[in-house]
Every structure is written in structure tokens, then in C-alpha cells.
Write a protein that holds these residues in place. Structure first.
Motif, PDB file in Angstrom:
ATOM      1  N   SER A 179       0.815  -1.212   0.000  1.00 51.36           N
ATOM      2  CA  SER A 179       0.000   0.000   0.000  1.00 51.36           C
ATOM      3  C   SER A 179       0.851   1.265   0.000  1.00 51.36           C
ATOM      4  O   SER A 179       0.383   2.336  -0.391  1.00 51.36           O
ATOM      5  CB  SER A 179      -0.947   0.008   1.207  1.00 51.36           C
ATOM      6  N   THR A 180       2.099   1.159   0.429  1.00 53.62           N
ATOM      7  CA  THR A 180       2.981   2.321   0.460  1.00 53.62           C
ATOM      8  C   THR A 180       3.385   2.752  -0.946  1.00 53.62           C
ATOM      9  O   THR A 180       3.369   3.941  -1.283  1.00 53.62           O
ATOM     10  CB  THR A 180       4.247   2.020   1.288  1.00 53.62           C
ATOM     11  N   THR A 181       3.729   1.788  -1.779  1.00 54.88           N
ATOM     12  CA  THR A 181       4.181   2.096  -3.136  1.00 54.88           C
ATOM     13  C   THR A 181       3.084   1.927  -4.182  1.00 54.88           C
ATOM     14  O   THR A 181       3.243   2.371  -5.323  1.00 54.88           O
ATOM     15  CB  THR A 181       5.362   1.197  -3.522  1.00 54.88           C
ATOM     16  N   ASP A 205       7.149  -6.707   3.077  1.00 56.96           N
ATOM     17  CA  ASP A 205       7.726  -5.840   4.105  1.00 56.96           C
ATOM     18  C   ASP A 205       7.985  -4.502   3.431  1.00 56.96           C
ATOM     19  O   ASP A 205       9.043  -4.270   2.848  1.00 56.96           O
ATOM     20  CB  ASP A 205       9.027  -6.451   4.637  1.00 56.96           C
ATOM     21  N   SER A 206       7.008  -3.614   3.481  1.00 57.02           N
ATOM     22  CA  SER A 206       7.104  -2.352   2.746  1.00 57.02           C
ATOM     23  C   SER A 206       8.175  -1.434   3.307  1.00 57.02           C
ATOM     24  O   SER A 206       8.780  -0.649   2.573  1.00 57.02           O
ATOM     25  CB  SER A 206       5.746  -1.638   2.753  1.00 57.02           C
ATOM     26  N   VAL A 211      10.041  -8.508  -0.422  1.00 57.17           N
ATOM     27  CA  VAL A 211       8.902  -9.402  -0.621  1.00 57.17           C
ATOM     28  C   VAL A 211       9.380 -10.821  -0.340  1.00 57.17           C
ATOM     29  O   VAL A 211      10.474 -11.216  -0.768  1.00 57.17           O
ATOM     30  CB  VAL A 211       8.345  -9.298  -2.054  1.00 57.17           C
ATOM     31  N   PHE A 212       8.567 -11.578   0.388  1.00 52.98           N
ATOM     32  CA  PHE A 212       8.889 -12.969   0.709  1.00 52.98           C
ATOM     33  C   PHE A 212       7.979 -13.880  -0.104  1.00 52.98           C
ATOM     34  O   PHE A 212       6.757 -13.675  -0.145  1.00 52.98           O
ATOM     35  CB  PHE A 212       8.703 -13.238   2.202  1.00 52.98           C
ATOM     36  N   VAL A 213       8.580 -14.887  -0.743  1.00 54.77           N
ATOM     37  CA  VAL A 213       7.832 -15.805  -1.599  1.00 54.77           C
ATOM     38  C   VAL A 213       8.128 -17.240  -1.180  1.00 54.77           C
ATOM     39  O   VAL A 213       9.301 -17.624  -1.045  1.00 54.77           O
ATOM     40  CB  VAL A 213       8.205 -15.612  -3.083  1.00 54.77           C
ATOM     41  N   VAL A 226      12.859  -5.553  -3.734  1.00 57.13           N
ATOM     42  CA  VAL A 226      11.997  -4.910  -4.731  1.00 57.13           C
ATOM     43  C   VAL A 226      12.155  -3.398  -4.685  1.00 57.13           C
ATOM     44  O   VAL A 226      11.268  -2.662  -5.098  1.00 57.13           O
ATOM     45  CB  VAL A 226      10.524  -5.304  -4.515  1.00 57.13           C
ATOM     46  N   SER A 227      13.281  -2.927  -4.170  1.00 59.79           N
ATOM     47  CA  SER A 227      13.501  -1.484  -4.107  1.00 59.79           C
ATOM     48  C   SER A 227      13.524  -0.864  -5.502  1.00 59.79           C
ATOM     49  O   SER A 227      13.168   0.294  -5.692  1.00 59.79           O
ATOM     50  CB  SER A 227      14.814  -1.179  -3.369  1.00 59.79           C
TER      51      SER A 227
END
Length: 328
Positions: A179-181, A205-206, A211-213, A226-227
Motif C-alpha cells: 500500500s505504500t508504493t 515488508d514495505s 517481498v517474501f515468496v 523490490v527497491s
């Protein structure tokens, strides 16, 4: 507390995870009618209710209410909760649908709106709710599609757009919103079959652009940087066939920096601690009270599944970027 759905045991269990290294079993409820093929879980913290999507039917846990609707909730799978409006959105895998269920009166949940579309919502499996834009993002497992549904009026959801991309998200299973990005992440193991084979669950983890998969066929958890969304990179995967034989669902507790992972092959919940500078680590503690210990498994055996997920085609693993991280 953590709530775990039991797909094969038709159950919902509650675990105390206040001490992540030693989760404690608190109680469970087994209901072959209302929790048959229990799958997705959403929690209402305000009223202390848990909503469970059942694939076959739609302190100590107690069944408050349920709804069975094969037309609108057929093969109920993914689930997302709108706390502001007391609406639960459910993906119908076999009914090709997205249903809005009014849970303002929890003991009598009611389907208040539904969108059925055999093209854009075919094999709907995962959902993520975007409260800022009153939208639901729904993925189609067999169609390799991400569909955006306008739910500003829950009684009449409308599809506003869809993208099909079998090259980059073939047979997706998990979806999560940052939701942040404003970015939506969809799990697919096409890009990195070694670290994310059978990619399934997704957690964000924004704060740290991670991102954890879960890799359901590689017994792994991949931490993805994912930066820079256009050039995402796996930082350091955790592979643990003994405790993560077939990981699927995953949730992230940002307050305590803890990951909760559901292992469908071993009927277990695994707790992982992590920091933004170290990869996830298995907490080396004895098996928690009330939970079965997880013995090392010599060779993974295929788990029965009502929704078989095709094995991904092996692909070369991209080289990790950034500063190498210390191992455990």
C-alpha cells in the motif's frame, strides 16, 4: 496469535506466537461441514473474529457462522478483509468469481454482491484488497491473469481492467499489495525456479522494500529486494526441506519481524525470525507444546491437492545484486 487453516483436517487452529521461538498450541475447531477444505484466513481484530474460506464449502475458537454457496463461492480459495465496511472478498476458483460477503452480522454472513466472469476471473485463486482505491486485485491460476475489480459499491463489483502475461506470471497463486508504493506482487516461479519453484504465497515488508515468496516445490523461502521493481533480485533464499517441505501460505508480522509459514505437506506452522540485514532463520528451539515435532523428511512425497499446480519449467537463476549478506 496466529490462525492456521487445515485443508485436509477441516479445521481452524489458534497458536500463541508471543514468543516466536516457541509457539504454543491454544486450541482448534474441526468441522467437516463448515470448514471442509479450509483454505484462506482473514482476521477481524476489532471484533476478534476469524473468517475462513473453504475450498469445498464455504482462546478456544468457536464457529460463529458460515455460508455455503456453490454458485458464488465455488472452490473458495483466496480471501481478503475490508475492516471499514465489514466485507470479506472471496475468490471462487471453480465458479470463476469474486464475491463480496457482508459479515457485519458474523453469525449470518451474506453474499451481498458477486462478479462472475469465465474469462477475466477464470480459476480465481488469490485476492488482495486496496482500501485506498476501493479495488480488489484477483489472480487467475490457469489464465495467468491479474484482474482489477472496482468494489466501491460492494453490491455490484465491476471489472475495470485485466492483464494476461504467461511469460512473467504463468499459473500464479499468491498476490500481495504494498500500500505504500501501490505495487502489486504476484508469485510465479518462471523467473527463478531454483529459489522459488512452485511459487505460492507472498508477503510484503514495505518498510524495507522486501517481498517474501514461498517455493512449494523447492522447500524454500525467497527474500526478494523490490527497491527497484524493474530489476528485482533474490537476496538470499532459505531452503529447509526438514521444516519447510511444501511451504504455501505466508504472513509477515512487521512489529516483531517474524514470518509465519504454513507447510501443507507436514500440516505445520513454522515461525521464522528475520531482520532487514539478515536472511530468515529457523529458530533453534524444541518443538512447541501441543504441536507435533517436524522430523527430517528423506524425500518429499507429493501432497494430494484439489488444485494441482503445474511444475514450473526450470529457468536460469538471476545473479543476486547488492551487497552480499552474512549467512547464519
Amino acid at each position: 496469535r496466529a490462525f492456521v487453516s487445515g485443508y485436509d483436517s477441516n479445521s481452524l487452529s489458534v497458536l500463541d506466537v508471543s514468543t516466536p521461538g516457541s509457539p504454543t498450541f491454544l486450541g482448534s475447531i474441526i468441522d467437516g461441514t463448515n470448514l471442509a477444505g479450509a483454505y484462506g484466513v482473514a482476521f477481524d481484530a476489532t471484533r476478534s473474529y476469524v473468517y475462513v474460506a473453504s475450498f469445498e464449502h464455504a482462546a478456544t475458537p468457536a464457529l460463529v457462522g458460515s455460508i455455503i454457496d456453490a454458485t458464488n463461492l465455488g472452490g473458495a480459495s483466496g480471501i481478503a478483509y475490508d475492516s471499514a465496511n465489514n466485507i470479506v472478498y472471496v475468490a471462487g476458483y471453480s465458479s470463476n468469481s469474486l464475491a463480496a460477503v457482508d459479515v457485519s452480522v458474523p453469525n449470518t454472513p451474506l453474499v451481498t454482491g458477486v462478479k462472475i466472469d469465465a474469462t477475466d476471473l477464470a480459476s480465481a485463486i488469490g485476492v488482495a484488497y486496496d482500501s485506498a482505491n476501493s479495488a480488489v486485485y484477483c489472480i487467475g491460476h490457469t489464465t495467468s491473469a491479474l484482474t482489477v475489480v472496482d468494489v466501491s459499491t460492494p453490491a455490484s463489483p465491476e471489472i475495470t481492467g485485466s492483464v494476461v502475461d504467461a511469460a512473467n506470471m504463468q499459473n500464479p497463486s499468491g498476490v500481495a499489495l504494498d500500500s505504500t508504493t501501490g505495487l502489486v506482487f504476484v508469485s510465479s516461479s518462471l523467473v527463478d525456479a531454483a529459489n522459488m519453484g512452485g511459487a505460492y504465497g507472498v508477503a510484503v515488508d514495505s518498510s524495507n522494500s522486501l517481498v517474501f515468496v514461498t517455493g512449494s516445490t523447492t522447500s524454500s523461502i525467497a527474500m526478494v529486494d523490490v527497491s527497484t521493481p524493474a530489476s528485482m533480485a533474490v537476496i538470499d533464499p532459505l531452503v529447509d526441506a526438514a521444516n519447510l517441505l511444501a511451504p504455501r501460505g505466508i504472513a509477515f508480522d512487521s512489529t516483531n519481524a517474524v514470518l509465519f509459514v504454513a507447510d501443507s505437506a507436514q500440516d505445520s506452522l513454522v515461525v521464522l525470525s528475520y531482520s532487514a540485514t539478515f536472511r530468515p532463520t529457523q529458530t533453534p528451539t524444541p518443538a512447541p507444546t501441543g504441536l507435533p515435532s517436524l522430523p527430517p523428511t528423506p524425500s518429499p512425497s507429493p501432497e494430494p491437492s484439489r488444485m494441482p499446480i503445474p511444475a514450473p519449467s526450470p529457468q536460469p537463476t538471476p545473479a543476486p545484486t547488492g551487497t552480499p549478506l552474512p549467512t547464519i
